[in-house]
Design a protein around this motif. Structure first.
Motif, PDB file in Angstrom:
ATOM      1  N   ILE A 285       0.956  -1.246   0.093  1.00 14.43           N
ATOM      2  CA  ILE A 285       0.077   0.105  -0.036  1.00 14.43           C
ATOM      3  C   ILE A 285       0.883   1.296  -0.001  1.00 14.43           C
ATOM      4  O   ILE A 285       1.679   1.306   0.956  1.00 14.43           O
ATOM      5  CB  ILE A 285      -1.119  -0.058   1.258  1.00 14.43           C
ATOM      6  N   PRO A 286       0.900   2.115  -1.116  1.00 12.53           N
ATOM      7  CA  PRO A 286       1.686   3.084  -1.046  1.00 12.53           C
ATOM      8  C   PRO A 286       1.884   4.038  -0.048  1.00 12.53           C
ATOM      9  O   PRO A 286       2.965   4.627   0.427  1.00 12.53           O
ATOM     10  CB  PRO A 286       1.412   3.929  -2.449  1.00 12.53           C
ATOM     11  N   SER A 287       0.837   4.291   0.813  1.00 18.33           N
ATOM     12  CA  SER A 287       0.972   5.310   1.748  1.00 18.33           C
ATOM     13  C   SER A 287       1.356   4.766   3.065  1.00 18.33           C
ATOM     14  O   SER A 287       1.807   5.622   4.077  1.00 18.33           O
ATOM     15  CB  SER A 287      -0.504   5.914   1.854  1.00 18.33           C
ATOM     16  N   SER A 288       1.537   3.383   3.285  1.00 19.43           N
ATOM     17  CA  SER A 288       2.300   2.837   4.465  1.00 19.43           C
ATOM     18  C   SER A 288       3.046   1.832   4.550  1.00 19.43           C
ATOM     19  O   SER A 288       3.806   1.602   5.216  1.00 19.43           O
ATOM     20  CB  SER A 288       0.905   2.244   5.235  1.00 19.43           C
ATOM     21  N   GLY A 289       3.028   1.186   3.146  1.00 22.42           N
ATOM     22  CA  GLY A 289       4.149  -0.036   2.862  1.00 22.42           C
ATOM     23  C   GLY A 289       3.611  -1.133   3.507  1.00 22.42           C
ATOM     24  O   GLY A 289       4.261  -2.313   3.198  1.00 22.42           O
ATOM     25  N   GLU A 290       2.410  -1.328   4.055  1.00 21.53           N
ATOM     26  CA  GLU A 290       1.738  -2.490   4.409  1.00 21.53           C
ATOM     27  C   GLU A 290       1.402  -3.263   3.141  1.00 21.53           C
ATOM     28  O   GLU A 290       1.075  -2.838   2.071  1.00 21.53           O
ATOM     29  CB  GLU A 290       0.366  -2.241   5.115  1.00 21.53           C
ATOM     30  N   GLU A 291       1.740  -4.582   3.348  1.00 26.42           N
ATOM     31  CA  GLU A 291       1.646  -5.590   2.335  1.00 26.42           C
ATOM     32  C   GLU A 291       0.213  -6.490   2.130  1.00 26.42           C
ATOM     33  O   GLU A 291      -0.251  -6.639   3.396  1.00 26.42           O
ATOM     34  CB  GLU A 291       2.706  -6.701   2.100  1.00 26.42           C
TER      35      GLU A 291
ATOM     36  N   GLU B 279      -6.473  14.448  -7.385  1.00 33.52           N
ATOM     37  CA  GLU B 279      -5.680  15.528  -7.442  1.00 33.52           C
ATOM     38  C   GLU B 279      -5.805  16.526  -6.152  1.00 33.52           C
ATOM     39  O   GLU B 279      -5.080  17.373  -5.799  1.00 33.52           O
ATOM     40  CB  GLU B 279      -5.799  16.441  -8.543  1.00 33.52           C
ATOM     41  N   ARG B 280      -7.041  16.522  -5.677  1.00 35.08           N
ATOM     42  CA  ARG B 280      -7.520  17.545  -4.514  1.00 35.08           C
ATOM     43  C   ARG B 280      -7.350  17.082  -2.998  1.00 35.08           C
ATOM     44  O   ARG B 280      -7.576  17.811  -2.280  1.00 35.08           O
ATOM     45  CB  ARG B 280      -8.858  18.271  -4.907  1.00 35.08           C
ATOM     46  N   ASN B 281      -7.121  15.725  -3.114  1.00 32.29           N
ATOM     47  CA  ASN B 281      -7.422  15.190  -1.794  1.00 32.29           C
ATOM     48  C   ASN B 281      -6.406  14.279  -1.515  1.00 32.29           C
ATOM     49  O   ASN B 281      -5.620  13.714  -2.023  1.00 32.29           O
ATOM     50  CB  ASN B 281      -8.652  14.529  -1.464  1.00 32.29           C
ATOM     51  N   ARG B 282      -6.161  14.132   0.153  1.00 32.23           N
ATOM     52  CA  ARG B 282      -5.187  12.915   0.565  1.00 32.23           C
ATOM     53  C   ARG B 282      -5.994  11.681   0.741  1.00 32.23           C
ATOM     54  O   ARG B 282      -6.901  11.565   1.483  1.00 32.23           O
ATOM     55  CB  ARG B 282      -4.723  13.427   1.813  1.00 32.23           C
ATOM     56  N   LEU B 283      -5.610  10.592  -0.223  1.00 32.17           N
ATOM     57  CA  LEU B 283      -6.378   9.541  -0.456  1.00 32.17           C
ATOM     58  C   LEU B 283      -5.338   8.487  -0.229  1.00 32.17           C
ATOM     59  O   LEU B 283      -4.433   8.394  -0.893  1.00 32.17           O
ATOM     60  CB  LEU B 283      -7.270   9.552  -1.562  1.00 32.17           C
ATOM     61  N   ASP B 284      -5.571   7.419   0.362  1.00 34.80           N
ATOM     62  CA  ASP B 284      -4.824   5.996   0.559  1.00 34.80           C
ATOM     63  C   ASP B 284      -5.082   5.194  -0.684  1.00 34.80           C
ATOM     64  O   ASP B 284      -4.479   4.339  -1.138  1.00 34.80           O
ATOM     65  CB  ASP B 284      -5.007   5.206   1.965  1.00 34.80           C
ATOM     66  N   PHE B 285      -6.525   5.245  -0.882  1.00 39.82           N
ATOM     67  CA  PHE B 285      -6.877   4.340  -1.923  1.00 39.82           C
ATOM     68  C   PHE B 285      -8.048   4.981  -3.061  1.00 39.82           C
ATOM     69  O   PHE B 285      -8.864   5.966  -2.583  1.00 39.82           O
ATOM     70  CB  PHE B 285      -7.866   3.184  -1.505  1.00 39.82           C
ATOM     71  N   VAL B 286      -7.806   4.562  -4.195  1.00 41.15           N
ATOM     72  CA  VAL B 286      -9.019   4.841  -5.122  1.00 41.15           C
ATOM     73  C   VAL B 286      -9.630   3.261  -5.636  1.00 41.15           C
ATOM     74  O   VAL B 286      -8.739   2.598  -6.184  1.00 41.15           O
ATOM     75  CB  VAL B 286      -8.577   5.597  -6.110  1.00 41.15           C
ATOM     76  N   GLN B 287     -10.640   3.348  -5.753  1.00 38.26           N
ATOM     77  CA  GLN B 287     -11.212   1.960  -6.462  1.00 38.26           C
ATOM     78  C   GLN B 287     -12.082   2.250  -7.788  1.00 38.26           C
ATOM     79  O   GLN B 287     -12.694   3.201  -7.668  1.00 38.26           O
ATOM     80  CB  GLN B 287     -12.372   1.292  -5.400  1.00 38.26           C
TER      81      GLN B 287
ATOM     82  N   GLU C 120       1.403   8.312  -9.220  1.00 34.85           N
ATOM     83  CA  GLU C 120       2.029   9.815  -8.784  1.00 34.85           C
ATOM     84  C   GLU C 120       1.835  10.032  -7.630  1.00 34.85           C
ATOM     85  O   GLU C 120       2.619  10.845  -6.824  1.00 34.85           O
ATOM     86  CB  GLU C 120       1.580  10.693 -10.173  1.00 34.85           C
ATOM     87  N   ARG C 121       0.462  10.344  -6.999  1.00 32.38           N
ATOM     88  CA  ARG C 121       0.019  10.568  -5.916  1.00 32.38           C
ATOM     89  C   ARG C 121       0.189   9.645  -4.865  1.00 32.38           C
ATOM     90  O   ARG C 121       0.040   9.916  -3.570  1.00 32.38           O
ATOM     91  CB  ARG C 121      -1.557  10.821  -6.190  1.00 32.38           C
ATOM     92  N   GLY C 122       0.736   8.466  -4.896  1.00 27.25           N
ATOM     93  CA  GLY C 122       0.962   7.591  -3.927  1.00 27.25           C
ATOM     94  C   GLY C 122      -0.135   7.027  -3.443  1.00 27.25           C
ATOM     95  O   GLY C 122      -0.141   6.667  -2.056  1.00 27.25           O
ATOM     96  N   THR C 123      -1.023   6.598  -4.238  1.00 27.87           N
ATOM     97  CA  THR C 123      -2.663   6.149  -3.752  1.00 27.87           C
ATOM     98  C   THR C 123      -2.896   4.647  -4.410  1.00 27.87           C
ATOM     99  O   THR C 123      -2.544   4.203  -5.596  1.00 27.87           O
ATOM    100  CB  THR C 123      -3.665   6.915  -4.492  1.00 27.87           C
ATOM    101  N   GLY C 124      -3.087   3.909  -3.471  1.00 24.38           N
ATOM    102  CA  GLY C 124      -3.344   2.568  -3.942  1.00 24.38           C
ATOM    103  C   GLY C 124      -4.556   2.332  -4.786  1.00 24.38           C
ATOM    104  O   GLY C 124      -5.438   3.228  -4.636  1.00 24.38           O
ATOM    105  N   VAL C 125      -4.710   1.204  -5.443  1.00 23.40           N
ATOM    106  CA  VAL C 125      -5.849   1.058  -6.395  1.00 23.40           C
ATOM    107  C   VAL C 125      -6.363  -0.320  -6.300  1.00 23.40           C
ATOM    108  O   VAL C 125      -5.650  -1.439  -6.182  1.00 23.40           O
ATOM    109  CB  VAL C 125      -5.263   1.233  -7.777  1.00 23.40           C
TER     110      VAL C 125
ATOM    111  N   THR D 100      -3.061  -2.527  -6.915  1.00 28.25           N
ATOM    112  CA  THR D 100      -2.753  -2.809  -5.530  1.00 28.25           C
ATOM    113  C   THR D 100      -3.351  -4.245  -5.204  1.00 28.25           C
ATOM    114  O   THR D 100      -2.995  -5.203  -4.831  1.00 28.25           O
ATOM    115  CB  THR D 100      -3.172  -1.783  -4.372  1.00 28.25           C
ATOM    116  N   CYS D 101      -4.811  -4.168  -5.524  1.00 33.64           N
ATOM    117  CA  CYS D 101      -5.575  -5.422  -5.322  1.00 33.64           C
ATOM    118  C   CYS D 101      -6.729  -5.329  -5.982  1.00 33.64           C
ATOM    119  O   CYS D 101      -7.385  -4.328  -6.489  1.00 33.64           O
ATOM    120  CB  CYS D 101      -6.190  -5.273  -3.745  1.00 33.64           C
ATOM    121  N   ILE D 102      -7.096  -6.795  -6.477  1.00 34.54           N
ATOM    122  CA  ILE D 102      -8.262  -6.898  -7.455  1.00 34.54           C
ATOM    123  C   ILE D 102      -9.508  -7.571  -6.488  1.00 34.54           C
ATOM    124  O   ILE D 102      -9.270  -8.498  -5.748  1.00 34.54           O
ATOM    125  CB  ILE D 102      -8.044  -7.813  -8.742  1.00 34.54           C
TER     126      ILE D 102
END
Length: 301
Positions: free
Chosen positions: A36-42, A184-192, A212-217, A264-266
């Protein structure tokens, strides 16, 4: 027997029990994991969706197959389960089927899908109660509904330790521009979002932006609600599928998605153990390179 020896023996017994319950396919290889980009957790690259299959009643005949799916899911080492208040009874059913051991290992992701601060707080609190978790792993603003209001609450919850990660979701290409603005406008850990060999629009802007934003998908609708299988119904699986360790069309599609570095995960939804085991195979072994990705897309096209 001293404490160290007792604990070592207990762990060995528990490990043996877990292996004995593991589906045969789980012994082939470990699941591929992503950070997970924002934390490094696997977390393993294959998760589980609940829309549809987990929207059932209380009867044993409806729930028994789902319990088998969960047993197989955790025995294989998978973790992330995605649900939502929008999915009728799914949150409640999932919460009631998870054992204490499963709940401890699970990465539980749900959503907020309502308007207004108070309504959002009430809904998220209720979701945590249904899932029987004081702190959820991920809460996402479902379909971007009342985005600013719900994100404000979610960020305050994250600071207070009530949720670990914050995200947003949508499931249609028509919403990609709005998803991009949210990223672009928010601090997000994930986008689905939705992504598959048939629907590759996310490659143009959203997936690069997430990286680019370091957001998990998290990827939803990997099989296009069945349309992906309809596209290859009368086609034999290509011999070159073996080059990426794919034994089915479903695995080939999942490996196409997993091979994108931003993913990141399906989260394919299923209520059948056989389908789960096939899906998990999509998260093991070799992944396609750029040339093989294009061959997969053409095979489904």
């Amino acid at each position: 027997m001293n404490r160290r020896r007792f604990l070592r023996t207990a762990v060995s017994l528990l490990s043996a029990a877990a292996v004995s319950k593991r589906p045969a396919s789980a012994n082939v290889a470990e699941l591929i994991v992503r950070r997970i980009p924002s934390s490094g957790e696997e977390i393993p690259v294959i998760g589980l969706g609940t829309s549809g299959p987990f929207e059932v009643g209380d009867s044993r005949s409806e729930r028994a197959p789902l319990a088998e799916v969960l047993d197989g899911f955790f025995a294989a080492g998978a973790r992330l389960i995605d649900t939502s208040p929008m999915y009728s009874s799914a949150e409640r059913v999932l919460g009631e089927l998870l054992t204490a051991a499963m709940r401890q290992r699970a990465f539980l992701a749900t959503k907020v899908w309502t308007r207004g601060e108070r309504s959002g707080i009430e809904q998220m609190t209720h979701s945590a109660q249904l899932l029987r978790r004081e702190r959820l792993d991920l809460i996402q603003v479902h379909n971007l509904l009342d985005l600013d209001t719900q994100l404000k609450t979610l960020h305050s919850w994250k600071e207070a330790g009530r949720v670990r990660y914050v995200g947003v979701t949508h499931y249609t290409v028509s919403a990609y521009a709005e998803l991009a603005r949210a990223l672009e406008r928010n601090r997000l850990d994930f986008v689905q979002l939705n992504y598959s060999p048939l629907t590759r629009a996310a490659e143009q802007r959203l997936l690069p932006l997430a990286a680019e934003r370091g957001t998990g998908v998290l990827v939803n609708r990997p099989f296009e609600d069945g349309a992906l299988f309809a596209a290859v119904r009368h086609k034999p699986l290509p011999a070159w599928a073996a080059d990426v360790d794919a034994a089915s069309w479903g695995q080939l599609a999942l490996k196409f998605i997993a091979s994108h570095p931003a993913v990141t995960c399906i989260i394919p939804a299923t209520g059948k153990l056989a389908h789960l085991e096939d899906n998990l195979g999509g998260g093991r072994g070799r992944l396609p390179d750029a040339r093989q990705r294009e061959a997969i897309a053409q095979a489904f096209g």
